[in-house]
Motif scaffolding. Structure first.
Motif, short mmCIF file in Angstrom:
data_model
loop_
_atom_site.label_atom_id
_atom_site.label_comp_id
_atom_site.label_asym_id
_atom_site.label_seq_id
_atom_site.Cartn_x
_atom_site.Cartn_y
_atom_site.Cartn_z
N ASN A 253 0.85 -1.17 0.00
CA ASN A 253 0.00 0.00 0.00
C ASN A 253 0.90 1.24 0.00
OD1 ASN A 253 -2.26 1.72 0.35
ND2 ASN A 253 -3.29 0.11 1.52
N LEU A 254 0.32 2.39 -0.25
CA LEU A 254 1.14 3.60 -0.36
C LEU A 254 1.47 4.19 1.01
CD1 LEU A 254 -0.56 5.08 -3.51
CD2 LEU A 254 1.89 4.72 -3.27
N HIS A 255 2.25 3.42 1.77
CA HIS A 255 2.74 3.92 3.06
C HIS A 255 3.94 4.83 2.79
CE1 HIS A 255 0.15 1.23 5.24
NE2 HIS A 255 0.64 0.18 4.61
N PRO A 256 3.92 6.08 3.25
CA PRO A 256 5.00 7.03 2.96
C PRO A 256 6.40 6.52 3.32
CG PRO A 256 3.14 8.17 3.94
CD PRO A 256 2.84 6.70 4.03
N SER A 257 6.54 5.87 4.46
CA SER A 257 7.87 5.43 4.88
C SER A 257 8.39 4.31 3.99
CB SER A 257 7.84 4.97 6.34
OG SER A 257 6.91 3.90 6.51
N VAL A 258 7.51 3.37 3.62
CA VAL A 258 7.91 2.25 2.76
C VAL A 258 8.24 2.76 1.37
CG1 VAL A 258 7.22 0.02 1.79
CG2 VAL A 258 6.46 0.67 4.08
N ARG A 274 -3.88 7.52 -11.87
CA ARG A 274 -4.69 8.52 -12.55
C ARG A 274 -5.68 9.13 -11.57
NH1 ARG A 274 -4.14 8.64 -18.00
NH2 ARG A 274 -2.84 7.01 -18.90
N PHE A 275 -5.96 10.42 -11.75
CA PHE A 275 -6.75 11.13 -10.76
C PHE A 275 -7.96 11.82 -11.37
CE2 PHE A 275 -2.15 11.57 -9.94
CZ PHE A 275 -2.06 10.61 -8.95
N MET A 283 0.86 12.34 -4.96
CA MET A 283 1.99 12.94 -5.66
C MET A 283 3.28 12.68 -4.88
SD MET A 283 2.58 16.96 -6.65
CE MET A 283 1.28 16.99 -7.87
N VAL A 284 4.31 12.28 -5.60
CA VAL A 284 5.63 12.15 -4.98
C VAL A 284 6.20 13.56 -4.88
CG1 VAL A 284 7.95 11.22 -5.26
CG2 VAL A 284 5.98 9.84 -5.94
N THR A 285 6.52 13.96 -3.66
CA THR A 285 6.94 15.34 -3.43
C THR A 285 8.34 15.61 -3.99
OG1 THR A 285 7.93 14.83 -1.29
CG2 THR A 285 5.59 15.42 -1.30
N GLU A 286 8.62 16.88 -4.16
CA GLU A 286 9.94 17.29 -4.65
C GLU A 286 11.02 16.87 -3.67
OE1 GLU A 286 12.14 21.24 -6.54
OE2 GLU A 286 10.11 21.37 -5.71
N GLU A 287 10.70 16.87 -2.40
CA GLU A 287 11.66 16.47 -1.38
C GLU A 287 12.08 15.01 -1.58
OE1 GLU A 287 14.34 16.93 1.45
OE2 GLU A 287 13.06 18.57 0.74
N PHE A 309 4.25 13.07 -9.89
CA PHE A 309 5.44 13.64 -9.25
C PHE A 309 5.33 15.16 -9.23
CE2 PHE A 309 6.37 9.78 -11.60
CZ PHE A 309 6.95 8.97 -10.63
N GLU A 310 5.73 15.75 -8.13
CA GLU A 310 5.62 17.21 -8.00
C GLU A 310 6.48 17.94 -9.01
OE1 GLU A 310 5.66 20.58 -4.43
OE2 GLU A 310 6.42 18.55 -4.05
N THR A 311 7.54 17.31 -9.48
CA THR A 311 8.45 17.94 -10.43
C THR A 311 8.05 17.71 -11.89
OG1 THR A 311 9.83 15.97 -10.14
CG2 THR A 311 10.47 17.94 -8.93
#
Length: 408
Positions: A253-258, A274-275, A283-287, A309-311
């Protein structure tokens, strides 16, 4: 009594032949409707596909329909004008002529000028890209009293989106092929082979989304020997993906830490989430992009819907890739434009049978009433908005198409 001894006429003066069964010609009504169909050359700077191939057009012509194609419409997909004329299509140099036909078929949304050239109460087939649409375009279609059908909203007998599924299969495969090329030094990559060989650790591919595109990307990557990790919101989709692959792979699942840990070690990241139509946003952040290894390749298959992706930012055919924070981004909207001949065949395989059925049923109204999957693709009917999501997006009143048809 022998026939020869019968009187020539009976008591009422009717001859013997009048008593025999008589042949009668019945008037058989032909409900088939023949359409004139126009296919213009796409004028969008990233579009190379064509909605109907010569084979599909040949079927339509053989069934009495007329097809008019703007000269050069199939050039980008490696179809010559003669390929179309040999199966009975009319080639025209006049752009406006194809827009005056009963049905106009495009891959991308028409421009305001193109809508202006269409005949009133005509029929428009095209994909529906809400990011490329605005309220002016919607109202222009409504003012012309057009019936507009979104190719990417059509449903088949199994409740699936045939156009979306076919293009997703193509783009899922293609995303891995492109990533492999951009890992090599010939495309300025870090010189890594996508996959694995004996004694060398295999490359890692992270896929965001377990839908059709994600499944086919995973198949291709696994076939090349890569380690594949797939993330999705839905456990059911992840389970179905593993079933389709026929093997256990890393799924989560989309767990941020994993996800963050996997992105740091990935060589390739494919975004397929798709949204559209109010679904969840991710979204995958720029960080997180900054934490990825230099030379990692990102392929964003949903960039035309905001991106994973944010970028991300939309690129063109001339320059499909850019680099940000040392990470290579491939963000070409509708990636199948890179293989336009294959994609055009996928479009044609869906559209030509629909047009044939529509003709056999006597017209578009009869087809909408008879085919719920086709009805799902109609977002404007004779100038009346029938798609509630578009109505909410632009604050335009919409009507239920079922109730609307009952009034016609």
């Amino acid at each position: 009594m022998k026939e020869s001894n019968l009187p020539p006429k009976n008591f009422y003066g009717i001859g013997r032949e009048a008593l025999y069964p008589q042949e009668q010609l019945l008037d058989i009504k032909d409900n088939n409707k023949r359409f004139s169909i126009g296919i213009p050359k796409e004028n969008h700077n990233t579009e190379t596909r064509i909605p109907l191939t010569p084979q599909g057009i040949g079927l339509l012509v053989d069934n009495g329909h007329e097809v008019f194609i703007e000269s050069g419409a199939g050039k980008a997909a490696n179809f010559k004008d003669t390929d179309f004329s040999e199966v009975g299509a009319f080639i025209t140099e006049t752009r406006s002529e194809v827009f005056t036909k009963d049905i106009v078929i495009k891959v991308t949304l028409p421009t305001e000028d193109e809508i202006g050239m269409m005949k009133e109460r005509g029929i428009l087939f095209s994909t529906l890209n809400l990011l490329g649409m605005d309220i002016t375009m919607v109202k222009r279609i409504m003012d012309k009293k057009l019936t507009a059908i979104a190719l990417d909203l059509l449903l088949d007998e199994n409740g699936a989106f045939p156009i979306v599924r076919s293009l997703s299969e193509i783009e899922g495969n293609l995303s891995i092929t492109l990533a492999s090329q951009h890992l090599s030094t010939i495309h300025g990559g870090k010189g890594v082979l996508l996959g694995g060989v004996t004694g060398i650790s295999p490359t890692e591919v992270v896929i965001l989304g377990a839908g059709t595109a994600g499944t086919f990307a995973a198949k291709t990557a696994l076939g090349m020997g890569a380690v594949v990790k797939v993330f999705d919101y839905s456990i059911a989709k992840l389970r179905e993906l593993e079933h389709n692959l026929g093997q256990r792979i890393f799924t989560s699942n989309l767990h941020p830490s994993v996800l963050s840990k996997s992105l740091k070690s990935a060589d390739v990241v494919i975004g397929t989430l798709r949204f559209l139509y109010g679904s969840r946003r991710f979204m995958v952040t720029e960080e997180l992009i900054r934490l990825m290894k230099p030379g990692t390749v990102i392929v964003d298959l949903s960039v035309d819907q905001g991106g994973c992706f944010e970028t991300s930012k939309c690129t063109t055919l001339k320059s499909p890739m850019f680099e940000d924070h040392g990470v290579k981004h491939i963000c070409l909207p509708g990636l199948s434009v890179l293989v336009p001949r294959t994609a055009s065949i996928a479009f044609s395989n869906v559209i030509s049978p629909i047009l044939l059925d529509m003709g056999e049923r006597g017209g578009i109204m009869e087809h909408i009433k008879s085919d719920n999957g086709f009805c799902n693709g109609v977002y404007i009917y004779q100038g009346i908005l029938t798609n509630h999501y578009i109505g909410q997006l632009y604050n335009i009143p919409s009507k239920d198409i079922g109730l609307l048809l009952a009034a016609f």
